[in-house]
Structure formats: C-alpha cells, structure tokens
Motif scaffolding. Structure first.
Motif, PDB file in Angstrom:
ATOM      1  N   MET A   1      -1.806 -33.814 -30.404  1.00 14.85           N
ATOM      2  CA  MET A   1      -1.340 -33.572 -28.987  1.00 14.85           C
ATOM      3  C   MET A   1      -0.415 -34.790 -28.755  1.00 14.85           C
ATOM      4  N   VAL A   2       0.939 -34.509 -28.179  1.00 18.22           N
ATOM      5  CA  VAL A   2       1.987 -35.126 -27.816  1.00 18.22           C
ATOM      6  C   VAL A   2       2.112 -35.077 -26.241  1.00 18.22           C
ATOM      7  N   SER A   3       2.063 -36.237 -25.400  1.00 19.70           N
ATOM      8  CA  SER A   3       2.080 -35.886 -23.946  1.00 19.70           C
ATOM      9  C   SER A   3       3.550 -35.905 -23.302  1.00 19.70           C
ATOM     10  N   TYR A   4       4.518 -35.836 -24.364  1.00 21.14           N
ATOM     11  CA  TYR A   4       5.839 -35.667 -24.068  1.00 21.14           C
ATOM     12  C   TYR A   4       6.429 -34.478 -24.346  1.00 21.14           C
ATOM     13  N   GLY A   5       7.531 -33.980 -23.911  1.00 19.54           N
ATOM     14  CA  GLY A   5       8.262 -32.596 -24.173  1.00 19.54           C
ATOM     15  C   GLY A   5       8.904 -32.579 -25.611  1.00 19.54           C
ATOM     16  N   ALA A   6       8.944 -31.470 -26.252  1.00 20.81           N
ATOM     17  CA  ALA A   6       9.715 -31.322 -27.295  1.00 20.81           C
ATOM     18  C   ALA A   6      11.277 -31.967 -27.208  1.00 20.81           C
ATOM     19  N   GLY A   7      11.579 -32.657 -28.459  1.00 25.69           N
ATOM     20  CA  GLY A   7      13.145 -33.243 -28.371  1.00 25.69           C
ATOM     21  C   GLY A   7      13.138 -34.776 -27.833  1.00 25.69           C
ATOM     22  N   GLY A   8      12.193 -35.119 -27.200  1.00 27.10           N
ATOM     23  CA  GLY A   8      12.051 -36.604 -26.852  1.00 27.10           C
ATOM     24  C   GLY A   8      11.770 -37.544 -28.051  1.00 27.10           C
TER      25      GLY A   8
ATOM     26  N   ILE B   1       1.319 -30.332 -30.787  1.00 20.35           N
ATOM     27  CA  ILE B   1       1.090 -29.348 -29.481  1.00 20.35           C
ATOM     28  C   ILE B   1       1.567 -30.535 -28.248  1.00 20.35           C
ATOM     29  N   ASN B   2       2.492 -29.762 -27.622  1.00 21.74           N
ATOM     30  CA  ASN B   2       3.124 -30.611 -26.500  1.00 21.74           C
ATOM     31  C   ASN B   2       2.478 -30.291 -25.012  1.00 21.74           C
ATOM     32  N   LYS B   3       1.855 -31.528 -24.363  1.00 20.21           N
ATOM     33  CA  LYS B   3       1.218 -31.380 -22.947  1.00 20.21           C
ATOM     34  C   LYS B   3       2.040 -32.559 -22.253  1.00 20.21           C
ATOM     35  N   PRO B   4       3.330 -32.103 -21.892  1.00 21.52           N
ATOM     36  CA  PRO B   4       4.180 -33.179 -21.005  1.00 21.52           C
ATOM     37  C   PRO B   4       3.852 -33.008 -19.467  1.00 21.52           C
ATOM     38  N   GLY B   5       4.113 -34.113 -18.894  1.00 20.28           N
ATOM     39  CA  GLY B   5       4.042 -34.228 -17.594  1.00 20.28           C
ATOM     40  C   GLY B   5       3.497 -35.619 -16.904  1.00 20.28           C
ATOM     41  N   ALA B   6       4.182 -35.983 -15.816  1.00 17.80           N
ATOM     42  CA  ALA B   6       3.727 -37.172 -15.071  1.00 17.80           C
ATOM     43  C   ALA B   6       3.717 -38.444 -15.909  1.00 17.80           C
ATOM     44  N   GLY B   7       4.749 -38.529 -16.621  1.00 18.14           N
ATOM     45  CA  GLY B   7       4.931 -39.602 -17.680  1.00 18.14           C
ATOM     46  C   GLY B   7       3.925 -39.805 -18.604  1.00 18.14           C
ATOM     47  N   GLY B   8       3.292 -38.492 -19.153  1.00 20.94           N
ATOM     48  CA  GLY B   8       2.456 -38.573 -20.116  1.00 20.94           C
ATOM     49  C   GLY B   8       0.717 -38.541 -19.687  1.00 20.94           C
ATOM     50  N   ARG B   9       0.472 -38.745 -18.149  1.00 20.81           N
ATOM     51  CA  ARG B   9      -0.749 -38.385 -17.561  1.00 20.81           C
ATOM     52  C   ARG B   9      -1.485 -37.167 -17.759  1.00 20.81           C
ATOM     53  N   VAL B  10      -0.586 -35.947 -17.912  1.00 23.95           N
ATOM     54  CA  VAL B  10      -1.125 -34.620 -17.808  1.00 23.95           C
ATOM     55  C   VAL B  10      -1.880 -34.721 -19.601  1.00 23.95           C
TER      56      VAL B  10
ATOM     57  N   PRO C   1      12.046 -41.269 -11.904  1.00 29.32           N
ATOM     58  CA  PRO C   1      11.280 -40.871 -12.897  1.00 29.32           C
ATOM     59  C   PRO C   1      11.268 -39.374 -13.232  1.00 29.32           C
ATOM     60  N   ASN C   2      11.756 -38.921 -14.480  1.00 28.36           N
ATOM     61  CA  ASN C   2      12.169 -37.649 -14.938  1.00 28.36           C
ATOM     62  C   ASN C   2      10.799 -36.893 -15.522  1.00 28.36           C
ATOM     63  N   ASN C   3      10.624 -35.585 -14.715  1.00 21.64           N
ATOM     64  CA  ASN C   3       9.571 -35.009 -15.384  1.00 21.64           C
ATOM     65  C   ASN C   3       9.531 -34.270 -16.623  1.00 21.64           C
ATOM     66  N   LYS C   4      10.582 -34.379 -17.338  1.00 21.84           N
ATOM     67  CA  LYS C   4      10.897 -33.745 -18.585  1.00 21.84           C
ATOM     68  C   LYS C   4      10.877 -34.977 -19.800  1.00 21.84           C
ATOM     69  N   GLY C   5      10.394 -36.179 -19.170  1.00 22.18           N
ATOM     70  CA  GLY C   5      10.352 -37.187 -20.099  1.00 22.18           C
ATOM     71  C   GLY C   5      11.540 -37.829 -20.834  1.00 22.18           C
ATOM     72  N   GLY C   6      11.433 -38.442 -21.693  1.00 22.65           N
ATOM     73  CA  GLY C   6      12.708 -39.243 -22.395  1.00 22.65           C
ATOM     74  C   GLY C   6      13.988 -38.186 -22.421  1.00 22.65           C
ATOM     75  N   ALA C   7      13.716 -37.271 -22.873  1.00 23.15           N
ATOM     76  CA  ALA C   7      14.818 -36.138 -23.178  1.00 23.15           C
ATOM     77  C   ALA C   7      15.568 -35.506 -21.879  1.00 23.15           C
ATOM     78  N   GLY C   8      14.759 -35.273 -20.862  1.00 23.33           N
ATOM     79  CA  GLY C   8      15.130 -35.138 -19.594  1.00 23.33           C
ATOM     80  C   GLY C   8      15.948 -36.186 -19.072  1.00 23.33           C
ATOM     81  N   ALA C   9      15.507 -37.378 -19.179  1.00 25.04           N
ATOM     82  CA  ALA C   9      15.895 -38.672 -18.449  1.00 25.04           C
ATOM     83  C   ALA C   9      17.433 -38.831 -19.076  1.00 25.04           C
ATOM     84  N   MET C  10      17.308 -38.504 -20.620  1.00 27.17           N
ATOM     85  CA  MET C  10      18.727 -38.935 -21.168  1.00 27.17           C
ATOM     86  C   MET C  10      19.749 -38.015 -20.919  1.00 27.17           C
ATOM     87  N   LYS C  11      19.357 -36.613 -20.572  1.00 28.77           N
ATOM     88  CA  LYS C  11      20.382 -35.412 -20.162  1.00 28.77           C
ATOM     89  C   LYS C  11      20.700 -35.709 -18.832  1.00 28.77           C
TER      90      LYS C  11
END
Length: 322
Positions: A35-42, A68-77, A185-195
């Motif tokens: 389980m990865v707490s961040y989105g795909a591509g980060g 399996i990705n379970k992103p959200g809230a900076g990893g909290r989800v 803070p970006n709810n899509k993780g590092g990938a979203g923050a970079m975009k």
C-alpha cells in the motif's frame, strides 16, 4: 535403528522448530500487496514500483508485489487504513514516509503512530527542494525571500500535504528567513504539487528531489535550493539552504521504506527483514533508481527502528518550536 531414527527426527525438529512452529516457513505462498499512501506518478509510487520489481525472483520473495494506491490528506488516508484495517498476515505491506507519518501522529487527528507499525527496511532518502517554473523570474532563494518580504503572505507555493516533509521544510524556511509564506497542500500528493508549479497555479513549490530531477530534465522547472546538509550527487549545481544563508537542517529529508502492521507474526517479520534489504540492493533496481534521479539509502530493520526513534524525538522538538 528405530530409536536412532526417532532421535534423529527429534533433533531435526529441534533445529528447524522455529521455522515450522510458527507456520511461516513457506511464506509467501501468494502475491503480496504494498500500500502506497500517495497517488500514482509521485515519487513514493514511482520508487516503490522500482524497488519491488524483482520481488518475484527466487533470490527475493519468490512472489510478486502489487502496488495499491490509497492517496489523500498527505498520506493520512492510507496510513489510517493501514493501521486500522489492513490484515496483519504478511500479505499487506505498507510504504512509509518519514518524517510524514511521525509528524502527523505528533500533531494528532490520526489513528496511527510508530506503535502501530513494524518497519522492515528502508530503500531511500529523498531531500526536499524548492522549485519554480522554468520561466519564473526567481533564480535563487534570495529572490524568493525578497519577494516574500515585499509581499507578506502572497508567495504561494505547493507541497504534498500538511505535516509531510514538504510542509516541515516550508515551516523551517519561514522561520530561518523571517517571512510569511502561503503554503498550499495539494490533495494529489507530490505529482499534483509539481503540476501546480509547472502550470503556473502557484509561484513555487517544495517537492521531492527525485520528482524535481525528472521535471528539470524535461525542461519544466528550475531548482533553487536543497533542504539538506550537503549538496546531492543528482543536483551538484544546486546549493543547499545553508549555503544560501538559511539555517535549515535535514529534518525534512524523506526516508522511504517498507513496514507491516503491528501484530504481524514474528516469523514473517524476520523473513521480510532478511529478504527485503537484499531485494533493494539488486543491480537492476539501483540502475533504474539512478536513472530516475532517486537517491537510495538502504537500511535494515534495526537501523530503521533507531531512525524512527531519533526522528520522533527531533520532530517533537521541531514542531513544538514551529
């Protein structure tokens, strides 16, 4: 003869009892999930897929690892799910990010702490960096700080969430530079923050070195500073914050590795702790990580336990001060 055979059988059982008594000698018998707490591509997802790609080899686990990705809230989800719902049977592993989950547990409002997880091994240490779009007017951290001083609270910049390494780096920068910034803070993780940086939605961003390395290679960003004690081999032309006059240490460096839920059988923990570091050391893994600008820092279970303890002490002091 029968007595000799019986004695030999008892002796063999005594020697191998640890392996068979706990019923995990043949583990794993089916594919394993990570389980990865961040989105795909980060960065975490990108690296997790690389460091687990040889899991099915006979000299590794002998079974593949599926992400399996379970992103959200900076990893909290993801970490809340992992601490409260994941099966502690060795077939559900989790990727950890430190300081992220430790800082979040200190701040509260989550259902996990270091007491809920058992570390297995660490694969990387990824410093935070400050990035701006390739066409930005900022060319140094001095430019960024001067703008922030002239425009209090108006320097918008992105990060992967609250009380993750990016946020901690941002808090350190505010304190060291004596400025007020607008961290988003970006709810899509590092990938979203970079975009968000590349698209011009924010003036800058704090992101992972590995994400920033790939974005710079593509010509999309400039990297102005590294939140670490020394320059990084992947970005030897980029100075540290200290070199640019800001008293910032390496508290935000993002350690990544594998853990299991508390309650996982000790036999399985021992098997993973023995196997996973060697899996990370695979030459194919190292080559792919280097090509992606992803710094590796392999640590054993015992070393990670010490690192978690030390980081928790540091973060309690740091967050109290910030």
């Amino acid at each position: 003869m029968k007595k000799l055979l019986a004695a030999a059988s008892i002796a063999l059982m005594a020697l191998t009892g640890g392996a068979f008594a706990d019923g995990h000698a043949s583990y794993p018998e089916r594919p394993v999930m990570l389980m990865v707490s961040y989105g795909a591509g980060g960065a975490t997802d990108f690296q997790a897929r690389i460091v687990t790609m040889t899991a099915g080899n006979e000299d590794a686990l002998g079974m593949p690892i599926a992400i399996i990705n379970k992103p959200g809230a900076g990893g909290r989800v993801g970490w809340n799910w992992f601490a409260t719902q994941a099966d502690a049977d060795g077939y559900t592993l989790g990727a950890y990010n430190v300081p992220h989950f430790i800082a979040q547990s200190i701040e509260g409002g989550v259902e996990y702490s270091t007491e809920n997880f058992e570390p297995i091994a660490n694969w990387g240490a990824d410093p935070a960096v400050f990035v701006v779009a390739a066409d930005s007017e900022f060319n140094s951290m001095e430019d960024v700080v001067n703008y922030a001083k002239e425009n209090p609270g108006k320097l918008t910049f992105s990060g992967a969430g609250l009380f993750v390494g990016h946020h901690i780096a941002a808090l350190q920068l505010e304190k060291a530079a004596g400025v007020k910034l607008a961290y988003i803070p970006n709810n899509k993780g590092g990938a979203g923050a970079m975009k968000a940086v590349i698209a011009g939605e924010v003036l800058g961003g704090v992101n992972n070195l590995s994400d920033a390395f790939r974005a710079r290679e593509a010509g999309n960003v400039k990297i102005l500073g590294v939140f670490d004690l020394e320059r990084n081999e992947f970005l030897e032309d980029v100075p540290t914050m200290k070199e640019q006059g800001f008293d910032i240490d390496n508290a935000s460096v993002n350690f990544r590795g594998v853990m299991v839920p508390k309650g996982t059988p000790q036999g399985i923990i021992d098997k993973l702790a023995e196997t996973v570091p060697a899996m990370f050391e695979n030459a194919r893994v190292a080559k792919r990580m280097k090509a992606g600008g992803s710094p590796m820092h392999i640590m054993t279970r015992d070393e990670v336990l010490e690192m978690w303890k030390a980081r928790e002490e540091t973060l309690k002091e740091l967050l109290a001060g910030l």
